[in-house]
Design a protein around this motif. Structure first.
Motif, PDB file in Angstrom:
ATOM      1  N   ARG A  33       0.837  -1.199   0.000  1.00  0.00           N
ATOM      2  CA  ARG A  33       0.000   0.000   0.000  1.00  0.00           C
ATOM      3  C   ARG A  33       0.878   1.258   0.000  1.00  0.00           C
ATOM      4  O   ARG A  33       2.037   1.225   0.389  1.00  0.00           O
ATOM      5  CB  ARG A  33      -0.911   0.021   1.228  1.00  0.00           C
ATOM      6  CG  ARG A  33      -1.837  -1.156   1.315  1.00  0.00           C
ATOM      7  CD  ARG A  33      -2.907  -1.059   0.279  1.00  0.00           C
ATOM      8  NE  ARG A  33      -3.774  -2.229   0.329  1.00  0.00           N
ATOM      9  CZ  ARG A  33      -4.459  -2.670  -0.682  1.00  0.00           C
ATOM     10  NH1 ARG A  33      -4.386  -2.070  -1.849  1.00  0.00           N
ATOM     11  NH2 ARG A  33      -5.219  -3.718  -0.579  1.00  0.00           N
ATOM     12  N   ASP A  34       0.290   2.354  -0.420  1.00  0.00           N
ATOM     13  CA  ASP A  34       0.930   3.668  -0.322  1.00  0.00           C
ATOM     14  C   ASP A  34       1.178   3.929   1.162  1.00  0.00           C
ATOM     15  O   ASP A  34       0.249   3.886   1.969  1.00  0.00           O
ATOM     16  CB  ASP A  34      -0.002   4.717  -0.932  1.00  0.00           C
ATOM     17  CG  ASP A  34       0.599   6.107  -0.974  1.00  0.00           C
ATOM     18  OD1 ASP A  34       1.436   6.443  -0.109  1.00  0.00           O
ATOM     19  OD2 ASP A  34       0.210   6.874  -1.863  1.00  0.00           O
TER      20      ASP A  34
ATOM     21  N   PRO B 260      -1.294   0.733  -6.925  1.00  0.00           N
ATOM     22  CA  PRO B 260      -2.581   0.620  -6.227  1.00  0.00           C
ATOM     23  C   PRO B 260      -3.298  -0.719  -6.418  1.00  0.00           C
ATOM     24  O   PRO B 260      -4.140  -1.082  -5.591  1.00  0.00           O
ATOM     25  CB  PRO B 260      -3.403   1.768  -6.824  1.00  0.00           C
ATOM     26  CG  PRO B 260      -2.812   2.006  -8.172  1.00  0.00           C
ATOM     27  CD  PRO B 260      -1.342   1.703  -8.030  1.00  0.00           C
ATOM     28  N   ARG B 261      -2.968  -1.477  -7.487  1.00  0.00           N
ATOM     29  CA  ARG B 261      -3.720  -2.711  -7.767  1.00  0.00           C
ATOM     30  C   ARG B 261      -2.858  -3.955  -7.949  1.00  0.00           C
ATOM     31  O   ARG B 261      -3.327  -5.063  -7.710  1.00  0.00           O
ATOM     32  CB  ARG B 261      -4.549  -2.537  -9.052  1.00  0.00           C
ATOM     33  CG  ARG B 261      -5.596  -1.461  -8.981  1.00  0.00           C
ATOM     34  CD  ARG B 261      -6.396  -1.343 -10.281  1.00  0.00           C
ATOM     35  NE  ARG B 261      -5.599  -1.279 -11.503  1.00  0.00           N
ATOM     36  CZ  ARG B 261      -5.037  -0.172 -11.988  1.00  0.00           C
ATOM     37  NH1 ARG B 261      -5.154   0.965 -11.345  1.00  0.00           N
ATOM     38  NH2 ARG B 261      -4.346  -0.202 -13.112  1.00  0.00           N
TER      39      ARG B 261
ATOM     40  N   ARG C 258       1.714   9.094  -8.374  1.00  0.00           N
ATOM     41  CA  ARG C 258       0.567   8.181  -8.249  1.00  0.00           C
ATOM     42  C   ARG C 258      -0.277   8.174  -9.517  1.00  0.00           C
ATOM     43  O   ARG C 258      -0.744   7.119  -9.948  1.00  0.00           O
ATOM     44  CB  ARG C 258      -0.285   8.573  -7.044  1.00  0.00           C
ATOM     45  CG  ARG C 258       0.359   8.206  -5.730  1.00  0.00           C
ATOM     46  CD  ARG C 258      -0.414   8.724  -4.553  1.00  0.00           C
ATOM     47  NE  ARG C 258      -1.788   8.220  -4.586  1.00  0.00           N
ATOM     48  CZ  ARG C 258      -2.634   8.330  -3.579  1.00  0.00           C
ATOM     49  NH1 ARG C 258      -2.251   8.926  -2.461  1.00  0.00           N
ATOM     50  NH2 ARG C 258      -3.853   7.853  -3.667  1.00  0.00           N
TER      51      ARG C 258
END
Length: 198
Positions: A39-40, A48-49, A172
């Protein structure tokens, strides 16, 4: 990658003996991937995925028969992952926001931190392959003296190297926009990333 390193890399590939695609496929063995989604963490965005993917020694590498670095490099190139390099891994945390990366350990062993300071350290040894989706923080924690890594990138994407946490928010957006590669760098179209990064 500096121009001089690129020229040396091209010259080496022209001079070395590389296994044929048939020989590579004969050396390939099925391995269950190790996956980890990071995760961030407020400093390193990570993807993110899509998870980090590690294959433990998917290619039979006998140095008496074939140069391990040449075999790994040829396998990546056969599956559309080019712009390769051979060296170690940087010992500072960084990530690529516009391109995915594959790291194949040709010889030696190392502990590599993936996901940033709040991520996880994995021990990698000769023959292991790690596939990093764009945004995955990584750095070398420790290595033995003979570590040699082959790195490569898919055909789509632009190489960049991000080390500044102030760039995280802009990065991001670039990471999320980075398309999946056409092929897994180890197994090609039929497996691996094509299923895991859907």
């Amino acid at each position: 990658m500096p121009i001089l390193d690129q020229v040396k890399n091209v010259a080496r590939k022209l001079m070395e003996s590389r296994p044929s695609p048939d020989d590579l496929l004969a050396r390939l063995r099925s391995r269950k991937p190790i996956t980890r989604l990071f995760r961030d963490d407020g400093t390193i965005p990570n993807h993110p995925r899509w998870p980090l993917v590690i294959y433990r020694a998917p290619l039979v590498l006998d140095p008496a028969e074939v140069d391990p670095a040449a075999a790994i490099d040829a396998l990546f190139a056969h599956n559309g992952w080019g712009r390769s390099w051979r060296n170690g891994i940087y010992d500072f945390t960084h990530y690529h926001s516009q391109i995915h990366e594959v790291l194949g350990v040709a010889r030696g062993s190392a502990e590599v931190e993936f996901g940033g300071p709040r991520g996880r350290i994995y021990a990698l040894k000769g023959g292991d392959v790690a596939v990093l989706p764009a945004g995955t923080g990584h750095r070398l924690v420790s290595a033995n003296d003979d570590l040699l890594v082959v790195g490569a990138y898919p055909d789509t994407g632009k190489y960049d190297e991000v080390t500044d946490s102030r760039q995280r928010l802009d990065a991001r957006e670039r990471i999320a926009a980075c398309p999946p590669p056409d092929k897994d760098p180890v197994y090609g179209e039929a497996a691996g990333l094509c299923l895991l990064w859907d």
